[in-house]
Motif scaffolding. Structure first.
Motif: not given
Length: 88
Positions: A10-16
């Motif tokens: 549910g947390t925002a992942p690191a940008p790829l």
């Protein structure tokens, strides 16, 4: 960097990293990837997400990534695992 989508936690992942990010990073450090040396850089965020999903990594696991290159897959692994150890 590609737009992040919410992770399973549910947390925002690191940008790829995207293709332009990889080209920029490689240029900054003077790397010219060549397939004859086996150098391949994952540049598509969806491919990274599929690789991570197929690995079935749990949030309590530690992942060993051999040959992280510029770190595009590493970013995806960080969202799925407790820790990522990289060895070049």
């Amino acid at each position: 960097m590609t737009d992040p989508t919410p992770s399973a936690s549910g947390t925002a992942p690191a940008p790829l990293f995207g293709a332009s990010d990889i080209r920029r990073l490689a240029g900054e450090i003077g790397v010219r990837p060549t397939k004859t040396l086996g150098q391949n850089f994952v540049i598509d965020g969806n491919t990274i997400r599929r690789i991570v999903a197929a690995a079935g990594i749990g949030p309590d696991e530690t992942v060993l990534e051999v040959g992280p290159g510029l770190g595009s897959l590493t970013l995806g692994l960080l969202d799925a695992a407790n820790a990522v150890v990289t060895v070049e």
